[in-house]
Design a protein around this motif. Structure first.
Motif, PDB file in Angstrom:
ATOM      1  N   ALA A   8      39.804  12.549 -30.856  1.00 55.94           N
ATOM      2  CA  ALA A   8      40.143  11.283 -30.203  1.00 55.94           C
ATOM      3  C   ALA A   8      39.493  10.121 -30.953  1.00 55.94           C
ATOM      4  CB  ALA A   8      39.677  11.303 -28.755  1.00 55.94           C
ATOM      5  N   THR A   9      40.034   8.936 -30.762  1.00 57.77           N
ATOM      6  CA  THR A   9      39.482   7.753 -31.433  1.00 57.77           C
ATOM      7  C   THR A   9      38.289   7.200 -30.661  1.00 57.77           C
ATOM      8  OG1 THR A   9      40.871   6.173 -30.250  1.00 57.77           O
ATOM      9  CG2 THR A   9      41.789   7.159 -32.263  1.00 57.77           C
ATOM     10  N   LEU A  10      37.537   6.363 -31.329  1.00 56.42           N
ATOM     11  CA  LEU A  10      36.392   5.711 -30.703  1.00 56.42           C
ATOM     12  C   LEU A  10      36.865   4.849 -29.532  1.00 56.42           C
ATOM     13  CD1 LEU A  10      33.441   4.863 -30.523  1.00 56.42           C
ATOM     14  CD2 LEU A  10      33.846   3.260 -32.412  1.00 56.42           C
ATOM     15  N   MET A  11      37.994   4.147 -29.717  1.00 55.73           N
ATOM     16  CA  MET A  11      38.524   3.308 -28.641  1.00 55.73           C
ATOM     17  C   MET A  11      38.929   4.152 -27.436  1.00 55.73           C
ATOM     18  SD  MET A  11      39.259   0.420 -27.311  1.00 55.73           S
ATOM     19  CE  MET A  11      39.340  -0.867 -28.570  1.00 55.73           C
ATOM     20  N   ASP A  12      39.553   5.293 -27.696  1.00 58.81           N
ATOM     21  CA  ASP A  12      39.944   6.176 -26.586  1.00 58.81           C
ATOM     22  C   ASP A  12      38.727   6.573 -25.752  1.00 58.81           C
ATOM     23  OD1 ASP A  12      42.600   6.126 -27.272  1.00 58.81           O
ATOM     24  OD2 ASP A  12      42.511   7.957 -28.487  1.00 58.81           O
ATOM     25  N   HIS A  13      37.649   6.913 -26.425  1.00 57.11           N
ATOM     26  CA  HIS A  13      36.435   7.310 -25.699  1.00 57.11           C
ATOM     27  C   HIS A  13      35.849   6.144 -24.931  1.00 57.11           C
ATOM     28  CE1 HIS A  13      35.514  11.508 -26.696  1.00 57.11           C
ATOM     29  NE2 HIS A  13      36.115  11.282 -27.846  1.00 57.11           N
ATOM     30  N   LEU A  14      35.806   4.971 -25.564  1.00 55.55           N
ATOM     31  CA  LEU A  14      35.232   3.809 -24.881  1.00 55.55           C
ATOM     32  C   LEU A  14      36.076   3.403 -23.677  1.00 55.55           C
ATOM     33  CD1 LEU A  14      34.050   1.609 -27.898  1.00 55.55           C
ATOM     34  CD2 LEU A  14      32.632   2.905 -26.304  1.00 55.55           C
TER      35      LEU A  14
ATOM     36  N   ALA B 121      34.953  -2.167 -23.822  1.00 51.08           N
ATOM     37  CA  ALA B 121      35.136  -1.505 -25.116  1.00 51.08           C
ATOM     38  C   ALA B 121      35.166  -2.497 -26.275  1.00 51.08           C
ATOM     39  CB  ALA B 121      36.421  -0.677 -25.096  1.00 51.08           C
ATOM     40  N   VAL B 122      35.856  -3.611 -26.099  1.00 53.60           N
ATOM     41  CA  VAL B 122      35.981  -4.605 -27.172  1.00 53.60           C
ATOM     42  C   VAL B 122      34.614  -5.176 -27.540  1.00 53.60           C
ATOM     43  CG1 VAL B 122      36.984  -6.827 -27.815  1.00 53.60           C
ATOM     44  CG2 VAL B 122      38.343  -5.173 -26.510  1.00 53.60           C
ATOM     45  N   ALA B 123      33.819  -5.494 -26.534  1.00 47.52           N
ATOM     46  CA  ALA B 123      32.490  -6.064 -26.783  1.00 47.52           C
ATOM     47  C   ALA B 123      31.583  -5.069 -27.493  1.00 47.52           C
ATOM     48  CB  ALA B 123      31.871  -6.503 -25.462  1.00 47.52           C
ATOM     49  N   ILE B 124      31.689  -3.811 -27.110  1.00 48.56           N
ATOM     50  CA  ILE B 124      30.851  -2.783 -27.727  1.00 48.56           C
ATOM     51  C   ILE B 124      31.249  -2.568 -29.178  1.00 48.56           C
ATOM     52  CG2 ILE B 124      30.305  -0.313 -27.700  1.00 48.56           C
ATOM     53  CD1 ILE B 124      30.326  -0.506 -24.653  1.00 48.56           C
ATOM     54  N   LEU B 125      32.544  -2.513 -29.452  1.00 51.96           N
ATOM     55  CA  LEU B 125      33.015  -2.352 -30.836  1.00 51.96           C
ATOM     56  C   LEU B 125      32.536  -3.501 -31.711  1.00 51.96           C
ATOM     57  CD1 LEU B 125      36.674  -1.097 -30.302  1.00 51.96           C
ATOM     58  CD2 LEU B 125      34.768   0.181 -31.291  1.00 51.96           C
ATOM     59  N   LYS B 126      32.579  -4.707 -31.154  1.00 46.34           N
ATOM     60  CA  LYS B 126      32.111  -5.868 -31.914  1.00 46.34           C
ATOM     61  C   LYS B 126      30.614  -5.762 -32.186  1.00 46.34           C
ATOM     62  CE  LYS B 126      32.011 -10.943 -31.777  1.00 46.34           C
ATOM     63  NZ  LYS B 126      32.368 -12.150 -30.976  1.00 46.34           N
ATOM     64  N   GLU B 127      29.869  -5.281 -31.210  1.00 47.47           N
ATOM     65  CA  GLU B 127      28.409  -5.179 -31.345  1.00 47.47           C
ATOM     66  C   GLU B 127      28.020  -4.142 -32.392  1.00 47.47           C
ATOM     67  OE1 GLU B 127      24.504  -6.322 -30.332  1.00 47.47           O
ATOM     68  OE2 GLU B 127      26.417  -7.180 -29.656  1.00 47.47           O
ATOM     69  N   ILE B 128      28.701  -2.995 -32.415  1.00 45.51           N
ATOM     70  CA  ILE B 128      28.330  -1.934 -33.361  1.00 45.51           C
ATOM     71  C   ILE B 128      29.094  -2.043 -34.683  1.00 45.51           C
ATOM     72  CG2 ILE B 128      27.742  -0.370 -31.479  1.00 45.51           C
ATOM     73  CD1 ILE B 128      30.333   1.133 -32.004  1.00 45.51           C
ATOM     74  N   GLU B 129      30.032  -3.010 -34.747  1.00 46.96           N
ATOM     75  CA  GLU B 129      30.797  -3.287 -35.970  1.00 46.96           C
ATOM     76  C   GLU B 129      31.550  -2.047 -36.462  1.00 46.96           C
ATOM     77  OE1 GLU B 129      27.981  -4.857 -38.728  1.00 46.96           O
ATOM     78  OE2 GLU B 129      27.888  -6.807 -37.737  1.00 46.96           O
ATOM     79  N   LYS B 130      32.298  -1.429 -35.539  1.00 47.75           N
ATOM     80  CA  LYS B 130      33.106  -0.257 -35.874  1.00 47.75           C
ATOM     81  C   LYS B 130      34.556  -0.491 -35.480  1.00 47.75           C
ATOM     82  CE  LYS B 130      29.751   2.327 -37.457  1.00 47.75           C
ATOM     83  NZ  LYS B 130      29.710   2.711 -38.887  1.00 47.75           N
ATOM     84  N   ASP B 131      35.449   0.199 -36.194  1.00 45.81           N
ATOM     85  CA  ASP B 131      36.876   0.121 -35.909  1.00 45.81           C
ATOM     86  C   ASP B 131      37.222   1.082 -34.778  1.00 45.81           C
ATOM     87  OD1 ASP B 131      39.625   0.116 -35.875  1.00 45.81           O
ATOM     88  OD2 ASP B 131      39.866   0.310 -38.058  1.00 45.81           O
ATOM     89  N   GLY B 132      37.904   0.582 -33.773  1.00 46.56           N
ATOM     90  CA  GLY B 132      38.244   1.412 -32.633  1.00 46.56           C
ATOM     91  C   GLY B 132      39.191   2.545 -32.955  1.00 46.56           C
ATOM     92  N   ASP B 133      39.909   2.445 -34.090  1.00 49.67           N
ATOM     93  CA  ASP B 133      40.864   3.484 -34.463  1.00 49.67           C
ATOM     94  C   ASP B 133      40.216   4.655 -35.199  1.00 49.67           C
ATOM     95  OD1 ASP B 133      43.008   2.135 -33.337  1.00 49.67           O
ATOM     96  OD2 ASP B 133      43.393   0.982 -35.178  1.00 49.67           O
ATOM     97  N   MET B 134      38.942   4.544 -35.525  1.00 42.28           N
ATOM     98  CA  MET B 134      38.292   5.642 -36.240  1.00 42.28           C
ATOM     99  C   MET B 134      38.080   6.836 -35.309  1.00 42.28           C
ATOM    100  SD  MET B 134      34.287   4.401 -36.556  1.00 42.28           S
ATOM    101  CE  MET B 134      33.865   5.799 -37.602  1.00 42.28           C
ATOM    102  N   LYS B 135      38.108   8.022 -35.873  1.00 42.24           N
ATOM    103  CA  LYS B 135      37.886   9.225 -35.076  1.00 42.24           C
ATOM    104  C   LYS B 135      36.441   9.265 -34.611  1.00 42.24           C
ATOM    105  CE  LYS B 135      38.015  13.263 -37.116  1.00 42.24           C
ATOM    106  NZ  LYS B 135      38.522  14.460 -37.820  1.00 42.24           N
ATOM    107  N   ILE B 136      36.228   9.664 -33.372  1.00 42.37           N
ATOM    108  CA  ILE B 136      34.881   9.612 -32.789  1.00 42.37           C
ATOM    109  C   ILE B 136      33.880  10.426 -33.601  1.00 42.37           C
ATOM    110  CG2 ILE B 136      35.313  11.541 -31.197  1.00 42.37           C
ATOM    111  CD1 ILE B 136      33.160   8.418 -30.463  1.00 42.37           C
ATOM    112  N   THR B 137      34.312  11.570 -34.129  1.00 40.71           N
ATOM    113  CA  THR B 137      33.379  12.421 -34.879  1.00 40.71           C
ATOM    114  C   THR B 137      33.220  11.983 -36.328  1.00 40.71           C
ATOM    115  OG1 THR B 137      35.214  13.981 -35.150  1.00 40.71           O
ATOM    116  CG2 THR B 137      33.590  14.480 -33.443  1.00 40.71           C
ATOM    117  N   ASP B 138      33.786  10.802 -36.673  1.00 36.26           N
ATOM    118  CA  ASP B 138      33.493  10.201 -37.972  1.00 36.26           C
ATOM    119  C   ASP B 138      32.237   9.345 -37.904  1.00 36.26           C
ATOM    120  OD1 ASP B 138      35.558  11.381 -39.316  1.00 36.26           O
ATOM    121  OD2 ASP B 138      36.944   9.698 -39.105  1.00 36.26           O
ATOM    122  N   LEU B 139      31.702   9.198 -36.714  1.00 32.43           N
ATOM    123  CA  LEU B 139      30.432   8.485 -36.557  1.00 32.43           C
ATOM    124  C   LEU B 139      29.285   9.345 -37.084  1.00 32.43           C
ATOM    125  CD1 LEU B 139      30.739   7.020 -32.937  1.00 32.43           C
ATOM    126  CD2 LEU B 139      30.910   5.748 -35.083  1.00 32.43           C
ATOM    127  N   TYR B 140      28.380   8.728 -37.801  1.00 28.78           N
ATOM    128  CA  TYR B 140      27.173   9.416 -38.274  1.00 28.78           C
ATOM    129  C   TYR B 140      26.135   9.442 -37.152  1.00 28.78           C
ATOM    130  CZ  TYR B 140      28.780   9.722 -43.097  1.00 28.78           C
ATOM    131  OH  TYR B 140      29.472  10.066 -44.232  1.00 28.78           O
TER     132      TYR B 140
END
Length: 391
Positions: free
Chosen positions: A327-333, A341-360
């Motif tokens: 699933a994508t990061l946005m889907d999880h948020l 979700a939008v505010a959190i993505l802006k804060e962590i500077e990540k793309d919401g379309d990225m796969k959640i397990t692509d996070l380090y």
């Protein structure tokens, strides 16, 4: 209507939820011995909840054979490595199941102080004989390090012990988390229980209990190569999992040495060598490698928003993310309520379309801390079905 964090956390594991309250305990300036008190105020996960494979992390087979270092050259090599990693010749080592004491003797010859925790009574007389030769440098205790502080136990008797009793008897004092390692543990993870022991140690580390209530205890352990690969896996590796994230967030992980399995000796509970009934199986095992790794807890592990009180929520967040790893990061948020979700993505500077397990690992920690810092509500990762039950 707000729901107390205590009420929800006590039901951890029931549905897709976690709770973050604005009253989370702060970590700064809290000494090691006091930190354990903070986590004691918070309901803890039982072993069957979350990531545990069974209700008990302890080995069910008491006669399980163990591996020991019996090669003097290997022992010398390990001591040289440990000395290189720490210039303090009088460092205190807690050795897990030293067996015949080959590594014990090498450590003593290097002027180190050693506490030998041996679970097999057969080896105790020999270890005691070493003690008579090196007064004040060696303590021998009938104890199994991997069974310290058992969960849900009644009467505790050797080789099972409580770390508080053990450390008090040995005169080991707690150090603040900001200071150096109070002691260094050295040994071999039991082959059949590596994963369960790794989870138990993570639980103790993040909750600042057991050995970690005394400070940033460093582990120097042999582990199967396949398990080591899981610990250091990254998003590009299909071995990447919550275990990888949690250990990498918590510790600096170093690979110190690689040794063939054939270099070790396996003994049963009566102190005799274990004979393999399957020749093909033995040959395959001997081709495997053991990795000598160092796990040093990071000074900056705990922050204002990740503490020994709310760590279990971090564990649950990771579990949910990896259960839906495609699933994508946005889907999880968006599945979190009522997270912006939008505010959190802006804060962590990540793309919401990225796969959640692509996070380090560091990204997962930042994500968790960011969600915790948003004080819009005391609830997140909260199921509507669970809300109906509680409210």
């Amino acid at each position: 209507m707000s729901v107390p964090r205590l009420m929800l956390s006590s039901l951890a594991g029931a549905g897709r939820f976690c709770v973050l309250g604005s009253g989370a305990a702060r970590w700064k300036s809290v000494r090691a011995r006091n930190r354990r008190g903070l986590s004691d105020l918070h309901p803890q996960l039982s072993p069957s909840q979350g990531f545990r494979d069974s209700p008990s992390w302890m080995p069910k087979n008491r006669s399980e054979p163990r591996s020991y270092i019996t090669n003097p050259k290997l022992a010398t090599t390990l001591v040289q490595i440990l000395q290189k990693e720490n210039r303090n010749r009088h460092q205190l080592f807690l050795e897990c199941n030293p067996g015949p004491g080959i590594l014990t003797q090498a450590l003593l010859e290097s002027q180190a102080k050693v506490i030998a925790l041996e679970c097999n009574r057969t080896f105790l007389p020999h270890l005691q004989s070493l003690r008579t030769k090196v007064t004040r440098k060696l303590e021998v205790v009938h104890c199994d390090f991997f069974k310290l502080d058992p969960r849900n136990s009644g009467i505790v008797k050797p080789p099972i012990m409580l770390s508080e009793t053990l450390f008090q008897n040995l005169g080991i004092e707690a150090l603040p988390w900001s200071e150096d390692n109070p002691l260094r543990v050295v040994g071999i993870f039991p082959a059949k229980n590596e994963k369960k022991i790794l989870w138990k140690l993570l639980y103790d580390l993040y909750s600042s209990t057991s050995i970690y209530s005394y400070g940033r205890v460093q582990l120097n352990m042999f582990i199967a190569e396949k398990e080591y690969e899981k610990l250091v896996a990254d998003p590009q590796n299909n071995l990447y999992q919550p275990l990888s994230v949690l250990w990498q967030v918590a510790c600096e992980i170093k690979l110190l040495h690689v040794e063939p399995w054939s270099s070790f000796s396996v003994y049963n509970q009566v102190g005799g060598p274990k004979k393999s009934k399957n020749k093909e199986s033995l040959e395959q095992i001997n081709k495997q490698n053991m990795c000598f790794i160092q796990l040093t807890p990071l000074q900056n592990l705990f922050t204002e928003n990740l503490t020994s009180v709310n760590y279990d929520i971090f564990f649950h967040m990771l579990k949910q993310c990896f259960m839906k790893r495609h699933a994508t990061l946005m889907d999880h948020l968006q599945s979190l309520s009522p997270v912006n979700a939008v505010a959190i993505l802006k804060e962590i500077e990540k793309d919401g379309d990225m796969k959640i397990t692509d996070l380090y690992p560091e990204d997962f920690k930042l994500l968790f801390e960011t969600i915790e810092s948003f004080r819009e509500s005391c609830r997140w990762l909260f199921d509507d079905s669970l809300e109906d039950i509680i409210l």
